[in-house]
Design an enzyme around this catalytic site. Structure first.
Site, PDB file in Angstrom:
ATOM      1  N   ARG A 146     -12.797 -15.824  -5.709  1.00  0.00           N
ATOM      2  CA  ARG A 146     -12.902 -16.919  -6.603  1.00  0.00           C
ATOM      3  C   ARG A 146     -14.213 -16.720  -7.274  1.00  0.00           C
ATOM      4  O   ARG A 146     -13.858 -17.416  -8.676  1.00  0.00           O
ATOM      5  CB  ARG A 146     -11.896 -17.924  -6.663  1.00  0.00           C
ATOM      6  CG  ARG A 146     -11.579 -19.185  -7.200  1.00  0.00           C
ATOM      7  CD  ARG A 146     -10.497 -20.532  -6.523  1.00  0.00           C
ATOM      8  NE  ARG A 146     -10.736 -21.559  -7.327  1.00  0.00           N
ATOM      9  CZ  ARG A 146     -10.225 -21.969  -8.769  1.00  0.00           C
ATOM     10  NH1 ARG A 146      -9.519 -20.642  -8.672  1.00  0.00           N
ATOM     11  NH2 ARG A 146     -10.142 -22.820  -9.419  1.00  0.00           N
ATOM     12  N   HIS A 151     -12.638 -16.796  -0.341  1.00  0.00           N
ATOM     13  CA  HIS A 151     -13.016 -18.135  -1.635  1.00  0.00           C
ATOM     14  C   HIS A 151     -13.938 -18.100  -2.672  1.00  0.00           C
ATOM     15  O   HIS A 151     -14.410 -18.250  -3.408  1.00  0.00           O
ATOM     16  CB  HIS A 151     -13.321 -19.577  -0.655  1.00  0.00           C
ATOM     17  CG  HIS A 151     -13.119 -20.238  -1.925  1.00  0.00           C
ATOM     18  ND1 HIS A 151     -11.281 -20.809  -2.233  1.00  0.00           N
ATOM     19  CD2 HIS A 151     -13.929 -21.286  -2.671  1.00  0.00           C
ATOM     20  CE1 HIS A 151     -11.955 -22.264  -3.325  1.00  0.00           C
ATOM     21  NE2 HIS A 151     -13.272 -22.277  -3.846  1.00  0.00           N
ATOM     22  N   LYS A 202      -3.418 -26.495  -6.323  1.00  0.00           N
ATOM     23  CA  LYS A 202      -4.454 -27.932  -5.416  1.00  0.00           C
ATOM     24  C   LYS A 202      -4.375 -29.143  -5.550  1.00  0.00           C
ATOM     25  O   LYS A 202      -4.204 -29.848  -5.149  1.00  0.00           O
ATOM     26  CB  LYS A 202      -5.468 -27.438  -4.863  1.00  0.00           C
ATOM     27  CG  LYS A 202      -6.948 -27.969  -3.879  1.00  0.00           C
ATOM     28  CD  LYS A 202      -8.115 -27.022  -3.465  1.00  0.00           C
ATOM     29  CE  LYS A 202      -9.292 -27.762  -2.951  1.00  0.00           C
ATOM     30  NZ  LYS A 202     -10.666 -27.160  -2.738  1.00  0.00           N
ATOM     31  N   TYR A 239     -19.733 -22.707 -10.563  1.00  0.00           N
ATOM     32  CA  TYR A 239     -19.444 -21.334 -10.340  1.00  0.00           C
ATOM     33  C   TYR A 239     -19.728 -20.390 -11.723  1.00  0.00           C
ATOM     34  O   TYR A 239     -19.508 -19.350 -11.454  1.00  0.00           O
ATOM     35  CB  TYR A 239     -17.951 -21.178 -10.826  1.00  0.00           C
ATOM     36  CG  TYR A 239     -17.219 -21.616  -9.945  1.00  0.00           C
ATOM     37  CD1 TYR A 239     -16.835 -20.654  -9.162  1.00  0.00           C
ATOM     38  CD2 TYR A 239     -16.230 -23.246  -9.847  1.00  0.00           C
ATOM     39  CE1 TYR A 239     -15.778 -21.248  -7.591  1.00  0.00           C
ATOM     40  CE2 TYR A 239     -15.676 -23.549  -8.412  1.00  0.00           C
ATOM     41  CZ  TYR A 239     -15.078 -22.816  -7.768  1.00  0.00           C
ATOM     42  OH  TYR A 239     -14.482 -23.056  -6.594  1.00  0.00           O
ATOM     43  N   HIS A 248      -9.236 -25.525 -13.605  1.00  0.00           N
ATOM     44  CA  HIS A 248     -10.495 -26.572 -12.799  1.00  0.00           C
ATOM     45  C   HIS A 248     -10.539 -27.441 -14.010  1.00  0.00           C
ATOM     46  O   HIS A 248     -10.003 -26.991 -15.414  1.00  0.00           O
ATOM     47  CB  HIS A 248     -11.401 -26.310 -12.951  1.00  0.00           C
ATOM     48  CG  HIS A 248     -12.405 -25.007 -11.965  1.00  0.00           C
ATOM     49  ND1 HIS A 248     -12.180 -24.034 -11.846  1.00  0.00           N
ATOM     50  CD2 HIS A 248     -12.554 -25.817 -10.707  1.00  0.00           C
ATOM     51  CE1 HIS A 248     -12.936 -23.707 -10.631  1.00  0.00           C
ATOM     52  NE2 HIS A 248     -14.005 -24.928 -10.631  1.00  0.00           N
ATOM     53  N   ARG A 267      -6.946 -19.151  -5.871  1.00  0.00           N
ATOM     54  CA  ARG A 267      -6.863 -19.215  -5.071  1.00  0.00           C
ATOM     55  C   ARG A 267      -6.078 -18.151  -3.375  1.00  0.00           C
ATOM     56  O   ARG A 267      -4.924 -18.381  -4.152  1.00  0.00           O
ATOM     57  CB  ARG A 267      -6.505 -21.086  -4.177  1.00  0.00           C
ATOM     58  CG  ARG A 267      -7.624 -22.099  -4.846  1.00  0.00           C
ATOM     59  CD  ARG A 267      -7.292 -22.954  -5.029  1.00  0.00           C
ATOM     60  NE  ARG A 267      -8.406 -24.422  -5.503  1.00  0.00           N
ATOM     61  CZ  ARG A 267      -7.392 -24.473  -6.713  1.00  0.00           C
ATOM     62  NH1 ARG A 267      -6.320 -24.582  -7.757  1.00  0.00           N
ATOM     63  NH2 ARG A 267      -8.399 -25.664  -8.046  1.00  0.00           N
TER      64      ARG A 267
END
Length: 384
Positions: free
Chosen positions: A238, A235, A180, A271, A262, A155
């Protein structure tokens, strides 16, 4: 027993207090700062907190959803408004219990916009080349950050927070002590990622990059505007990197989740908008190995033009735009196509041998006679 007296405070002042006393301790402080500034532009910010009703919140929601984002030219997304309402809800809960500026939270009962399926914006090969060239010429630090994002799927905040004492270039690992989701993570660094990092002045301690979140956001905005690249968020890199991990075919879902950080497989599903042509090789198990090799040698669109040479004769020039400086010239169109096919084959073969990534074929303009497909394996089949 009489109710405690309500302290009068406007929503705008309450937002300022919230940022200074509550939000400042959150990881997403910068994002809440931006959202707070947005909310303060609307009439609701002038109202006292105890006077704001569910109707006011619903009106704010509807006004925001009807607006157009001036940067993208598209409507404000439901996710954006949901995050703004979440900030307001947190503010009212704090104010109700600790500040005495309201008795209820009017946000709780208001319907929230539906959660979208998430962005599936992919970086095109042309955009990647243009951004890479721009950053290489303008700012080495931006150049390294851009490519590091594509190599690692980190990120923006994780990249900007990188410190030299947490990077092991010898073993190829970057340690992220805080992410995060609140957990530390070790990110594997590919050879390309290590090479990009080594372009920076290597130190034993300290930040790798000097950019603040707002400074980098501004630099990214300027770059995409000057290159006229629309609707590309940092972003999205990513998302692009994770999709490329899946397209490699050599990593399983758990390994990709370990790289990306994740913790929910459901989150990772959004994704995986894989390009269909790269999944063809898995449809026929009997020809899997053959197609795995053939996937490297797919046709590419090329622009063909007629030029005047110095001797006064006409010549045909073919340029394959998905690659930098890949072009040929010949006296006949057939010869130019044959040469372009050979050069493309050699370029793809060298990349395959080195394990380097090649750009995906761009789109072929419809009904444009100046564009043809160049096939690296069978030049005779290339349409003229």
């Amino acid at each position: 027993m009489p109710s405690p007296r309500i302290r009068k405070m406007s929503l705008s002042r309450a937002l300022d207090k919230y940022l200074k006393t509550v939000s400042v301790h959150k990881k997403g402080h910068q994002q809440e700062f931006y959202r707070s500034n947005v909310i303060k532009r609307y009439p609701i910010a002038l109202r006292n907190m105890d006077e704001i009703t569910t109707v006011d919140i619903a009106t704010y929601r509807d006004v925001r959803l009807a607006e157009i984002n001036p940067r993208t030219g598209k409507p404000i997304t439901g996710n954006t408004v949901r995050l703004e309402l979440a900030l307001l809800s947190s503010l009212f809960n704090i104010a109700r219990v600790e500040w005495g500026t309201c008795r209820t939270n009017p946000v709780e009962l208001v319907r929230k916009p539906k959660v979208s399926s998430g962005r599936d914006r992919r970086l095109t090969s042309s955009e990647e080349r243009r951004l890479s060239r721009y950053f290489r010429e303008k700012n080495l630090m931006l150049y390294v950050i851009f490519h590091l994002a594509l190599e690692t799927a980190m990120r923006q905040g994780e990249i900007l927070a990188l410190r030299w004492e947490h990077i092991d270039l010898r073993h190829g690992v970057a340690h992220l002590p805080e992410t995060k989701n609140g957990h530390s993570r070790d990110v594997p660094l590919s050879r390309r990622a290590r090479n990009f990092l080594q372009m920076m002045p290597v130190n034993l301690h300290g930040n790798v990059f000097d950019y603040t979140a707002s400074g980098f956001k501004n630099a990214w905005r300027i770059a995409t505007q000057r290159l006229r690249i629309e609707d590309l968020h940092f972003h999205d890199l990513r998302h692009e990197a994770i999709s490329r991990f899946f397209e490699l075919g050599s990593l399983n879902v758990m390994e990709i989740a370990a790289i990306s950080g994740h913790r929910s497989m459901n989150m990772l599903k959004r994704y995986t908008h894989l390009r269909a042509w790269q999944l063809v090789s898995k449809l026929d198990a009997r020809r899997r190995q053959t197609q795995k090799v053939a996937a490297w040698f797919v046709p590419y669109p090329a622009h063909i033009t007629t030029i005047d040479e110095e001797n006064g004769q006409k010549a045909h020039r073919i340029e394959i735009g998905d690659f930098d400086n890949l072009h040929v010239t010949a006296t006949t169109k057939e010869e130019a196509v044959h040469r372009a096919s050979e050069v493309l084959l050699r370029t793809l073969a060298i990349a395959a041998q080195k394990g380097e990534r090649v750009p995906s074929p761009g789109a072929l303009p419809v009904n444009d006679p100046d564009y043809i497909m160049i096939c690296p394996l069978n030049p005779g089949s290339t349409p003229l």
